[in-house]
Enzyme design. Structure first.
Site, PDB file in Angstrom:
ATOM      1  CD  GLU A 138      -2.507   1.737   0.307  1.00 45.18           C
ATOM      2  OE1 GLU A 138      -2.314   2.886  -0.156  1.00 45.18           O
ATOM      3  OE2 GLU A 138      -3.359   0.945  -0.158  1.00 45.18           O
ATOM      4  CG  HIS A 160     -24.845  -8.737  29.997  1.00 50.56           C
ATOM      5  ND1 HIS A 160     -23.532  -8.403  29.756  1.00 50.56           N
ATOM      6  CD2 HIS A 160     -24.820  -9.767  30.885  1.00 50.56           C
ATOM      7  CE1 HIS A 160     -22.748  -9.179  30.487  1.00 50.56           C
ATOM      8  NE2 HIS A 160     -23.511 -10.026  31.177  1.00 50.56           N
ATOM      9  CB  ILE A 184      -5.208  -0.017  -7.247  1.00 55.46           C
ATOM     10  CG1 ILE A 184      -5.550  -0.263  -8.724  1.00 55.46           C
ATOM     11  CG2 ILE A 184      -3.853  -0.619  -6.899  1.00 55.46           C
ATOM     12  CD1 ILE A 184      -4.649   0.499  -9.686  1.00 55.46           C
TER      13      ILE A 184
END
Length: 462
Positions: free
Chosen positions: A202, A439, A265
């Site tokens: 990159e 939860h 790309i």
């Protein structure tokens, strides 16, 4: 050419991908007479060559990782390898089911569907298969294709793009991936799970460079832990065949060799030779230019999806297509806030975000007006059970709304829905904090982060 329709259509759509077919379905629902023209298969890149097949490969990789790591959970299992023919059968089965469903939807809405390569022949007509389809309005939605770099020939053999990668009949021993954005990181993740030696190149300083820098650093840390290698901050210079593969040379003098080079790309617009410029449509580097309502400079022509310079995401195409259909039907429409669109990289771990990065928020509001908070998933029970690591980062305008939510961790893409509501409804931290989150869930981590930002942390501390 003669128009084969007895009347002029209300809307002629060139391109049956996400933006085109969404516009067709919504326009038909609103009573408009619609013609939809597609040269390949309705569903376009997303369904056949992008979102759906890549996520199927990533899930197969997740199953492979689960088999390898089963002993950590007290389960005795063995990993014997990847059967790519069977992976493709699974992937293609998913695509086929969705494709058939979409074909049924198109037929049920009585949309005139035309298979063939269309070309804009005037501001109100499209020619295809020797016939002319006239419309009171024309929507351009011809999408995008994988890009390359001048001088780098993608031959489909050792130098490939994402289309080739999705059909590869084997697990490559090693791959260099040119491009560390969404596409590159997703393929890197899937291939690593399959057992490939992966190196990402990159040119910018971080992976997923469009994301908040904190998210990029967390992904880089996770990739290092997984053994995915990457080179950052130096651009590609050349690629050449070796005896057994490809050698990639960078501007800083580094060289990498592998069996394959994947060029990832980004994607470029499909617009050349389709008559857009001849009809007077304003263009820029192949993109069709539009205003906030997806209108071109030609009153009878609109454009959506990857063809215009907005976020290249299927859900953006859907939204733009719907916006155009509703506008043409006379409904009041609101321009899309592209910052408010959820963004997900489906790697392991996932990167999900909505709203502004910290840097962008400081640029807009001033550095002294921006507050951030990080909540580590290590404090979340469900994330502990899943053995995933990462963070939720909140970006807030001081004493005001949350303007950015950035998440890294497995399954964070499934949490971006609430994050989208938080941003788009301009929620204050205290307003989110008072909501009761189930939860144990990962969703609970969003609630905990907002509790902390509101000044009343429960399962976190400074």
């Amino acid at each position: 050419m003669a128009n084969d329709a007895s009347t002029v259509f209300d809307l002629v759509i060139l391109g049956g991908g996400s933006g085109g077919y969404a516009a067709a379905l919504r326009a038909s629902q609103l009573g408009l007479d619609v013609a939809l023209i597609e040269k390949d298969k309705v569903g376009g890149t997303c369904l056949h060559y992008g979102c759906i097949p890549t996520k199927a490969l990533l899930h197969a990789g997740e199953v492979a990782d689960s088999a390898r790591e089963s002993a950590e959970f007290g389960v005795r299992a063995t990993f014997e390898g990847i059967d790519m023919a069977a992976v493709h059968k699974y992937k293609d089965g998913v695509i086929s089911g969705l494709y058939k469903g979409l074909q049924g939807l198109i037929a049920s809405r009585k949309i005139t569907y035309v298979e063939g390569e269309g070309r804009l022949s005037s501001p109100t007509s499209v020619d295809v298969n020797g016939q002319r389809y006239e419309g009171r309005h024309v929507l351009l939605a011809t999408g995008s294709v994988p890009k390359s770099i001048p001088g780098l020939e993608i031959d489909g053999n050792r130098i490939i793009n994402s289309d080739h990668a999705l059909k590869l009949d084997r697990v490559p021993q090693s791959v260099v991936i040119l491009g560390g954005g969404v596409i590159g990181c997703e393929f890197a993740s899937a291939w690593k799970s399959f057992g490939t030696d992966v190196t990402i190149v990159e040119g910018l300083p971080h992976l997923v460079p469009a994301e908040d820098e904190n998210s990029s650093k967390l992904l880089e840390r996770a990739f290092r832990k997984r053994g995915i290698k990457f080179s950052l901050g130096s651009f590609f210079e050349k690629a050449e065949y070796t005896e057994n593969g490809v050698k990639v040379s960078l501007a800083n003098g580094k060289e990498y060799e592998a069996e394959l080079l994947l060029v990832a790309i980004g994607r470029g617009p499909v617009s050349q030779g389709l008559g857009y410029e001849e009809a007077g449509v304003n263009m820029d580097r192949g993109y069709v230019l539009v205003d906030e309502y997806c209108r071109t400079n030609v009153p009878t022509i609109s454009a959506v999806g990857d063809l215009i310079p907005t976020l290249q995401l299927a859900h953006v195409g859907f939204a733009e297509g719907i916006l155009v259909a509703e506008r043409l039907a006379g409904l009041d429409v609101v321009p899309i806030d592209y910052d408010g669109v959820p963004r997900v990289t489906y790697s392991h771990p996932e990167v999900a975000s909505v709203g502004l990065t910290e840097a962008k928020a400081k640029e807009i509001h001033g550095a002294d007006k921006v507050v951030t908070l990080k909540y580590n998933l290590g404090g979340n029970g469900r994330s502990k059970i899943l053995k995933t690591q990462g963070e939720i980062k909140l970006v807030q305008v001081r004493d005001g709304a949350v303007v950015g939510v950035h998440m890294v961790g497995d399954r964070m893409g499934e949490q971006v829905g609430e994050a989208q509501l938080i941003y788009n409804w301009e929620a204050l931290p205290a307003e989110v904090a008072q909501l009761v989150h189930a939860h144990p869930t990962q969703n609970e981590a969003l609630g905990e982060a907002h509790l902390a930002l509101a000044g009343k942390p429960l399962h976190s501390h400074d």
